[in-house]
Structure formats: structure tokens, C-alpha cells
Design a protein around this motif. Structure first.
Motif, PDB file in Angstrom:
ATOM      1  N   ALA A 119       0.828  -1.215   0.000  1.00 16.24           N
ATOM      2  CA  ALA A 119       0.000   0.000   0.000  1.00 16.24           C
ATOM      3  C   ALA A 119       0.862   1.264   0.000  1.00 16.24           C
ATOM      4  O   ALA A 119       0.459   2.289  -0.553  1.00 16.24           O
ATOM      5  CB  ALA A 119      -0.940  -0.006   1.204  1.00 16.24           C
ATOM      6  N   GLY A 126       1.120   1.997  -3.370  1.00 16.43           N
ATOM      7  CA  GLY A 126      -0.147   2.192  -4.077  1.00 16.43           C
ATOM      8  C   GLY A 126      -0.470   1.100  -5.079  1.00 16.43           C
ATOM      9  O   GLY A 126      -1.096   1.358  -6.104  1.00 16.43           O
ATOM     10  N   GLU A 158      -5.990  -1.446  -5.744  1.00 11.97           N
ATOM     11  CA  GLU A 158      -7.076  -0.452  -5.707  1.00 11.97           C
ATOM     12  C   GLU A 158      -7.770  -0.432  -4.341  1.00 11.97           C
ATOM     13  O   GLU A 158      -8.141   0.623  -3.832  1.00 11.97           O
ATOM     14  CB  GLU A 158      -8.110  -0.756  -6.806  1.00 11.97           C
ATOM     15  CG  GLU A 158      -7.657  -0.426  -8.216  1.00 11.97           C
ATOM     16  CD  GLU A 158      -6.722  -1.465  -8.830  1.00 11.97           C
ATOM     17  OE1 GLU A 158      -6.029  -1.120  -9.800  1.00 11.97           O
ATOM     18  OE2 GLU A 158      -6.662  -2.626  -8.344  1.00 11.97           O
ATOM     19  N   TYR A 190      -1.762   3.021   7.852  1.00 15.11           N
ATOM     20  CA  TYR A 190      -2.473   4.070   7.103  1.00 15.11           C
ATOM     21  C   TYR A 190      -1.862   5.453   7.349  1.00 15.11           C
ATOM     22  O   TYR A 190      -1.902   6.325   6.466  1.00 15.11           O
ATOM     23  CB  TYR A 190      -3.961   4.079   7.475  1.00 15.11           C
ATOM     24  CG  TYR A 190      -4.724   5.172   6.761  1.00 15.11           C
ATOM     25  CD1 TYR A 190      -4.924   5.114   5.377  1.00 15.11           C
ATOM     26  CD2 TYR A 190      -5.204   6.279   7.454  1.00 15.11           C
ATOM     27  CE1 TYR A 190      -5.591   6.138   4.711  1.00 15.11           C
ATOM     28  CE2 TYR A 190      -5.879   7.297   6.788  1.00 15.11           C
ATOM     29  CZ  TYR A 190      -6.067   7.217   5.422  1.00 15.11           C
ATOM     30  OH  TYR A 190      -6.723   8.227   4.760  1.00 15.11           O
ATOM     31  N   THR A 234      -2.240   8.659  -0.755  1.00 14.97           N
ATOM     32  CA  THR A 234      -2.635   7.710  -1.794  1.00 14.97           C
ATOM     33  C   THR A 234      -3.999   7.072  -1.543  1.00 14.97           C
ATOM     34  O   THR A 234      -4.736   6.788  -2.482  1.00 14.97           O
ATOM     35  CB  THR A 234      -1.582   6.582  -1.893  1.00 14.97           C
ATOM     36  OG1 THR A 234      -0.277   7.168  -1.866  1.00 14.97           O
ATOM     37  CG2 THR A 234      -1.728   5.777  -3.166  1.00 14.97           C
ATOM     38  N   TYR A 235      -4.328   6.838  -0.285  1.00 15.67           N
ATOM     39  CA  TYR A 235      -5.538   6.083   0.055  1.00 15.67           C
ATOM     40  C   TYR A 235      -6.454   6.843   1.008  1.00 15.67           C
ATOM     41  O   TYR A 235      -5.987   7.616   1.851  1.00 15.67           O
ATOM     42  CB  TYR A 235      -5.172   4.751   0.729  1.00 15.67           C
ATOM     43  CG  TYR A 235      -4.608   3.700  -0.194  1.00 15.67           C
ATOM     44  CD1 TYR A 235      -5.437   2.842  -0.906  1.00 15.67           C
ATOM     45  CD2 TYR A 235      -3.225   3.553  -0.343  1.00 15.67           C
ATOM     46  CE1 TYR A 235      -4.920   1.868  -1.751  1.00 15.67           C
ATOM     47  CE2 TYR A 235      -2.697   2.579  -1.182  1.00 15.67           C
ATOM     48  CZ  TYR A 235      -3.553   1.742  -1.885  1.00 15.67           C
ATOM     49  OH  TYR A 235      -3.032   0.779  -2.710  1.00 15.67           O
ATOM     50  N   ARG A 246      -7.942   3.474  -3.135  1.00 11.59           N
ATOM     51  CA  ARG A 246      -7.003   4.399  -3.760  1.00 11.59           C
ATOM     52  C   ARG A 246      -7.710   5.644  -4.284  1.00 11.59           C
ATOM     53  O   ARG A 246      -8.694   5.561  -4.997  1.00 11.59           O
ATOM     54  CB  ARG A 246      -6.235   3.690  -4.881  1.00 11.59           C
ATOM     55  CG  ARG A 246      -4.769   4.085  -4.924  1.00 11.59           C
ATOM     56  CD  ARG A 246      -3.955   3.209  -5.832  1.00 11.59           C
ATOM     57  NE  ARG A 246      -4.499   3.209  -7.176  1.00 11.59           N
ATOM     58  CZ  ARG A 246      -4.296   2.238  -8.062  1.00 11.59           C
ATOM     59  NH1 ARG A 246      -3.578   1.181  -7.737  1.00 11.59           N
ATOM     60  NH2 ARG A 246      -4.816   2.291  -9.268  1.00 11.59           N
ATOM     61  N   LYS A 247      -7.151   6.788  -3.932  1.00 12.95           N
ATOM     62  CA  LYS A 247      -7.797   8.058  -4.254  1.00 12.95           C
ATOM     63  C   LYS A 247      -7.817   8.369  -5.746  1.00 12.95           C
ATOM     64  O   LYS A 247      -8.710   9.067  -6.220  1.00 12.95           O
ATOM     65  CB  LYS A 247      -7.098   9.203  -3.507  1.00 12.95           C
ATOM     66  CG  LYS A 247      -7.301   9.181  -1.997  1.00 12.95           C
ATOM     67  CD  LYS A 247      -6.605  10.377  -1.368  1.00 12.95           C
ATOM     68  CE  LYS A 247      -6.823  10.423   0.132  1.00 12.95           C
ATOM     69  NZ  LYS A 247      -6.165  11.583   0.753  1.00 12.95           N
ATOM     70  N   ASP A 248      -6.837   7.848  -6.498  1.00 12.34           N
ATOM     71  CA  ASP A 248      -6.794   8.197  -7.921  1.00 12.34           C
ATOM     72  C   ASP A 248      -7.920   7.550  -8.730  1.00 12.34           C
ATOM     73  O   ASP A 248      -8.095   7.827  -9.917  1.00 12.34           O
ATOM     74  CB  ASP A 248      -5.420   7.860  -8.541  1.00 12.34           C
ATOM     75  CG  ASP A 248      -5.115   6.365  -8.559  1.00 12.34           C
ATOM     76  OD1 ASP A 248      -5.963   5.563  -8.097  1.00 12.34           O
ATOM     77  OD2 ASP A 248      -4.032   5.991  -9.036  1.00 12.34           O
TER      78      ASP A 248
END
Length: 283
Positions: free
Chosen positions: A52, A55, A58, A67, A73-74, A192-194
Motif C-alpha cells: 500500500a 499504491g 485499488e 495508514y 494515496t488512500y 485508492r484516491k486516484d
């Protein structure tokens, strides 16, 4: 050119009964998943924490301690948490001793990004030595005398006595007393934020549907989860799943969110986590 190709969501989770129970409906096509196709990659939590950081997946199980290092990223899904309400990771040893006696001792731990390790640091500070080992080897390491004590997660919390080991401290119980009744948030699912807001919310909703399906079809989901219950008989597997798949798993709720914020704040204040943590929940 039009395409009907589905959006691939790779899920990472631990090969243990509570995660298997949670993901049963997604793994075994028990619910419709619209435009998404889910695949599953099973690894221990510390390996997932490390992936993680890069990244890679997903949707992935992460330690809430882990975290703290991946907030760019997340985001955290509001469902899928593993939370110990007055119970949690444990320190065990061959002989009974006081918590104070752990100072200066060598403790086998399942990874430095695990929430169990963060809780142990909050309790003992820098007063102990540690060695990282796979979580499912720690009981054997302590039994053999290769470490003075072991920090145990997953089903070891129910089986340590079978190897003649003694409980020194239950960190979930300690945290509960320390915080006037807050649960200890251990693991979460991070997305994942993207992927963008819409996808993040839709995928989180499918995760929630999978959890609710398991809780509503408990016997069927337990039969699937049982395949991952190392050394657990049916009764212990049922108990273990009940400990970590519950109302908090359907949604952190106000109390769960408060516990996450306090845990990471204390981690920062005591110098275990280098920066203040901004937490983002989805769903």
C-alpha cells in the motif's frame, strides 16, 4: 470503439477467517457488482501495508498504524474495519510476569506497521527490543524460547494457551481502560484516491454489501471463512469472526471514528508516527 470491459478492482486482504468472511460474497459471486470485476490477493497484513505504501492495489486491507504513512494515496472505507471492543492483540510469554517486566525483553512482533506494534509502543515506549517475524510463527518462536515474549494477532489470540503460553497483557483491554471505553481500531480497508470520488464510493458500497451478506448468511460465510482458520475448530472460528466482523465492520460509526483519531493522535504525540495524520473516510 465501445467496450463492455469491466473496471478491475484488485483487493488485498489477509488469509484469515474474519477477512475471508467479509469478502465471501465478492469472492464467490454472491452479489451483483455492476461495472466492476473484483480479484483477490491474499497476503499477511504487513506485506499488504508495504504494498500500500507503493499504491499497488485499488482496495486493500491495511493496519490503521500503516495508514498513517499512506494518506496521500488512500482513503479509509467507512466499512470493513477490524475493531477490538475491550479485546485485541496480546503479548504472551512462557511464564507469567508483570507488564513492567517486559521492559528490556526481546519481543517477537508481526511487523512494525501493524496497529498491534503501535499499541505496544504506546504501552512500553522504547523500552523493549523487537524482532519481526511472520504472524503465524510467533507462538512457536515464544514456545521455543527464541524470544522472551510475542505480540500476537489473528487467531493466535484464541489458541496461545494450547501451547502452554501465558497472557501478559491484552492491548485492546489496556486501550479500553486507558481511553474510558473506546474500542481499539486495528485494521481497515483503504481505497485508492486516484480512482476518483464516484468509483471510491461505489466500490465501498459493494464492500459493504459483501459484509452485510456475510452477516445475513452467517453459516454459509463461515463455511468459506473456516478454510482460513489455522488451528481453529468450528466454535473458535465462529468466535473469532464474531470478534472482528460486527457492527463496527458495517460502519465505523462515531465511536469508531473517534477511536481512530485518538489512536493516531497519540501515536504522533508519543513520537511513534512522524507526522500528524489527516484521516479521510469514504462512504
Amino acid at each position: 470503439m465501445m467496450t463492455d470491459e469491466k473496471v478491475l478492482i484488485r483487493i488485498g486482504h489477509s488469509p484469515d477467517p474474519d477477512d475471508a468472511f467479509m469478502f465471501h460474497a465478492l469472492a464467490n459471486d454472491k452479489i451483483e457488482t455492476g461495472k466492476y470485476r473484483f480479484t483477490h490477493e491474499l497476503q499477511d497484513i504487513e506485506s499488504l501495508n508495504k504494498r500500500a505504501l507503493k499504491g499497488e492495489l485499488e482496495l486493500t486491507a491495511v493496519s490503521l498504524h500503516g495508514y498513517a504513512y499512506m494518506t496521500d494515496t488512500y482513503a479509509i472505507c467507512s466499512c470493513g474495519a477490524s475493531i477490538g471492543d475491550n479485546y485485541g492483540p496480546m503479548v504472551v510469554a512462557r511464564e507469567e510476569c508483570a507488564i513492567e517486566d517486559l521492559k528490556g525483553k526481546k519481543i517477537a512482533v508481526p511487523g512494525t506497521m501493524t496497529t498491534a506494534f503501535l499499541a505496544l509502543k504506546l504501552l512500553l515506549g522504547d523500552t523493549f527490543e523487537f524482532e519481526v517475524h511472520p504472524f503465524d510463527e510467533i507462538l512457536n518462536i515464544v514456545e521455543r524460547g527464541d524470544a522472551d515474549a510475542g505480540l500476537i494477532i489473528h487467531e493466535g489470540q484464541l489458541t496461545y494457551a494450547d501451547q502452554g503460553l501465558k497472557l501478559i497483557v491484552d492491548l485492546g483491554e489496556w486501550w479500553y481502560k486507558e481511553t474510558d471505553g473506546l474500542p481499539l481500531p486495528l485494521g481497515a480497508n483503504a481505497i485508492r484516491k486516484d480512482l476518483g470520488q464516484e468509483v471510491m464510493e461505489e466500490v465501498t458500497e459493494y464492500l459493504k454489501q459483501s459484509i452485510v451478506y456475510g452477516l445475513e448468511n452467517r453459516k454459509e460465510a463461515l463455511a468459506h471463512a473456516q478454510k482460513y482458520g489455522r488451528d481453529l475448530d468450528d466454535a473458535k472460528a465462529d468466535k473469532f469472526v464474531g470478534m472482528y466482523v460486527n457492527d463496527y465492520t458495517v460502519d465505523f460509526g462515531d465511536k469508531g471514528r473517534e477511536a481512530v483519531k485518538l489512536l493516531l493522535k497519540k501515536g504522533y504525540e508519543q513520537g511513534v508516527i512522524p507526522n500528524p495524520v489527516e484521516i479521510e473516510f469514504i462512504g
